[in-house]
Design a protein around this motif. Structure first.
Motif, mmCIF file in Angstrom:
data_model
loop_
_atom_site.group_PDB
_atom_site.id
_atom_site.type_symbol
_atom_site.label_atom_id
_atom_site.label_comp_id
_atom_site.label_asym_id
_atom_site.label_seq_id
_atom_site.Cartn_x
_atom_site.Cartn_y
_atom_site.Cartn_z
ATOM 1 N N LEU A 1 0.806 -1.279 0.091
ATOM 2 C CA LEU A 1 0.047 -0.083 -0.071
ATOM 3 C C LEU A 1 0.912 1.250 -0.030
ATOM 4 N N ARG A 2 2.016 1.229 0.618
ATOM 5 C CA ARG A 2 3.121 2.391 0.514
ATOM 6 C C ARG A 2 3.377 2.747 -0.831
ATOM 7 N N ARG A 3 3.554 1.455 -1.479
ATOM 8 C CA ARG A 3 3.994 1.623 -2.911
ATOM 9 C C ARG A 3 2.823 2.066 -3.840
ATOM 10 N N ASN A 4 1.527 1.748 -3.671
ATOM 11 C CA ASN A 4 0.528 2.231 -4.248
ATOM 12 C C ASN A 4 -0.559 2.269 -3.573
ATOM 13 N N PRO A 5 -1.012 3.806 -3.067
ATOM 14 C CA PRO A 5 -2.230 4.058 -2.362
ATOM 15 C C PRO A 5 -3.479 3.384 -2.732
ATOM 16 N N ALA A 6 -3.528 3.221 -4.064
ATOM 17 C CA ALA A 6 -4.700 2.588 -4.843
ATOM 18 C C ALA A 6 -4.907 1.312 -4.491
ATOM 19 N N GLY A 7 -3.930 0.564 -4.192
ATOM 20 C CA GLY A 7 -4.048 -0.693 -3.500
ATOM 21 C C GLY A 7 -4.202 -1.917 -4.453
ATOM 22 N N LYS A 8 -3.911 -1.405 -5.731
ATOM 23 C CA LYS A 8 -4.257 -2.612 -6.979
ATOM 24 C C LYS A 8 -2.822 -2.891 -7.716
ATOM 25 N N VAL A 9 -2.909 -3.939 -8.372
ATOM 26 C CA VAL A 9 -1.634 -4.245 -9.489
ATOM 27 C C VAL A 9 -2.107 -3.667 -10.744
ATOM 28 N N PRO A 10 -1.265 -3.648 -11.465
ATOM 29 C CA PRO A 10 0.265 -3.769 -11.308
ATOM 30 C C PRO A 10 0.956 -2.339 -10.865
ATOM 31 N N VAL A 11 2.120 -2.656 -10.168
ATOM 32 C CA VAL A 11 2.901 -1.596 -9.773
ATOM 33 C C VAL A 11 4.126 -1.913 -10.269
ATOM 34 N N LEU A 12 4.886 -0.854 -10.979
ATOM 35 C CA LEU A 12 6.222 -1.215 -11.535
ATOM 36 C C LEU A 12 7.174 -0.225 -10.956
ATOM 37 N N ARG A 13 8.214 -0.929 -10.461
ATOM 38 C CA ARG A 13 9.172 -0.136 -10.083
ATOM 39 C C ARG A 13 10.063 -0.073 -11.338
ATOM 40 N N TYR A 14 10.301 1.426 -11.736
ATOM 41 C CA TYR A 14 11.171 1.460 -13.127
ATOM 42 C C TYR A 14 12.230 2.371 -12.632
ATOM 43 N N GLY A 15 13.728 1.812 -12.747
ATOM 44 C CA GLY A 15 14.734 2.726 -12.089
ATOM 45 C C GLY A 15 14.398 3.072 -10.688
ATOM 46 N N ASN A 16 14.477 4.296 -10.452
ATOM 47 C CA ASN A 16 13.887 4.627 -8.876
ATOM 48 C C ASN A 16 12.591 5.016 -8.695
ATOM 49 N N ARG A 17 11.762 4.633 -9.817
ATOM 50 C CA ARG A 17 10.356 5.281 -9.619
ATOM 51 C C ARG A 17 9.374 4.230 -9.391
ATOM 52 N N ILE A 18 8.257 4.439 -8.689
ATOM 53 C CA ILE A 18 7.287 3.269 -8.321
ATOM 54 C C ILE A 18 6.017 3.968 -9.088
#
Lengths: 221, 221
Positions: A42-59
């Protein structure tokens, strides 16, 4: 290393996986049971859904925003046409599958028949399953009408719209919910897209408790 | 003449109205009771939703696809930044409001309190209304957190994300469902956006049977 937090039968995750693979962007796949709402996730994506991409240093979150971003930073091979009118048609159809097809078909078939069990939210609602089975026929007919005028879903080139459509249909095909006999045209399109190298990882997916049917990974289905 | 088929309290229609007005593209507004599924309307948009834009000789549907198209054909004044990372953030937040805020707040408050009556689908479900009233607080807090780091919702420039957010909030404000006392930061942002010429037509909307509160059109609310 880039990393994609995904769930194998999430059509939104599959759309991003296909886009990454087509553009030859390597990622580690990390399966995320997103409905358990792990605080780290949830810290990575407050929307709580997949997908979440870590791309370089961005989430990054939101499958469509991610795909548009990947298209801008890695334009080759292109998954969006050049002209505004053609780009509009791709975006309209991505939304068609991710909103309308998802609500009318994916949620009603995959949602009831797989996600309820996986998430532990009870038995399938048979009225929903029936409605989904009815709606997929209309959607296959709509796809047939489109594909009779064009080589791919949104035009004469492969685009994000094909990946959106194939992401949903491949999830449904995993549970044998696509009647490929309904349309030779749609079947031919799916055979073409299924044989792309970008599709391989999707055809290798396995959900415990839900073995795929033999035809799922068969390029000659 | 360009023509927008819309419904006054549809946030998706409002997002497109704001974009058209900001870019000074003139349109005739045609109110469409889209849930009545008039065959002429369905021919224009098989998805059966508003807004639908007749632009030149094209018929266009899906609010986000329309806004991206308008941005491409009429780039001034810009509603999208230049850099891919900043464009991603706009798109993520447009989807945040149109998907998550819409499902958790707009559907639960406006959907229950207005659309049920207008569409004739029964009485409001009070559990939904309560859930919506709870969820809007979290969303206002999230907006506050964003606006404490930036001048506008997605960055330092006005963008489609501000219009998406303002489209939903203005519909809810029409039924007095936004507690502006919760966040001075969000209130200041809304005052800024509300005073733009592009907002005028929205502040003049009237739904029969649902007169807006006095503060709705007041720039000094």
């Amino acid at each position: 290393m880039n990393r994609l937090f995904h769930y194998p039968l999430s059509p939104f995750s599959r759309k991003v996986r296909l886009t990454l693979a087509e553009k030859r962007i390597e990622v580690d796949l990390v399966e995320e049971r997103y409905w358990e709402q792990d605080p780290d996730f949830l810290r990575r994506n407050p929307a709580g859904k997949v997908p979440v991409l870590r791309y370089g240093n961005r989430i990054m979150a939101d499958s469509t925003a991610i795909c548009e971003y990947l298209e801008e930073v890695q334009p080759n091979p292109p998954l969006m046409p050049r002209l505004p009118e053609a780009r509009y048609e791709v975006r309209r159809l991505v939304a068609w599958f991710d909103d309308k097809f998802h609500a009318e078909v994916t949620c009603k078939l995959l949602g009831e028949r797989v996600f309820r069990k996986v998430m532990g939210t009870g038995y399938p609602d048979s009225a929903n399953v029936k409605a989904g089975a009815r709606a997929i026929k209309e959607h296959l007919d709509y796809m047939t009408a489109l594909l009779e005028q064009r080589r791919w879903i949104a035009g004469n080139d492969l685009s994000l719209a094909d990946f959106a459509a194939a992401a949903h249909l491949s999830c449904l095909d995993y549970i044998s919910d696509v009647d490929w006999n309904r349309s030779e045209t749609v079947k031919d399109w799916y055979a073409k897209i299924k044989s792309r190298p970008a599709f391989r990882s999707i055809l290798a997916d396995q959900i415990p408790g839900f073995p795929p049917p033999a035809h799922y990974a068969d390029l000659d289905f």
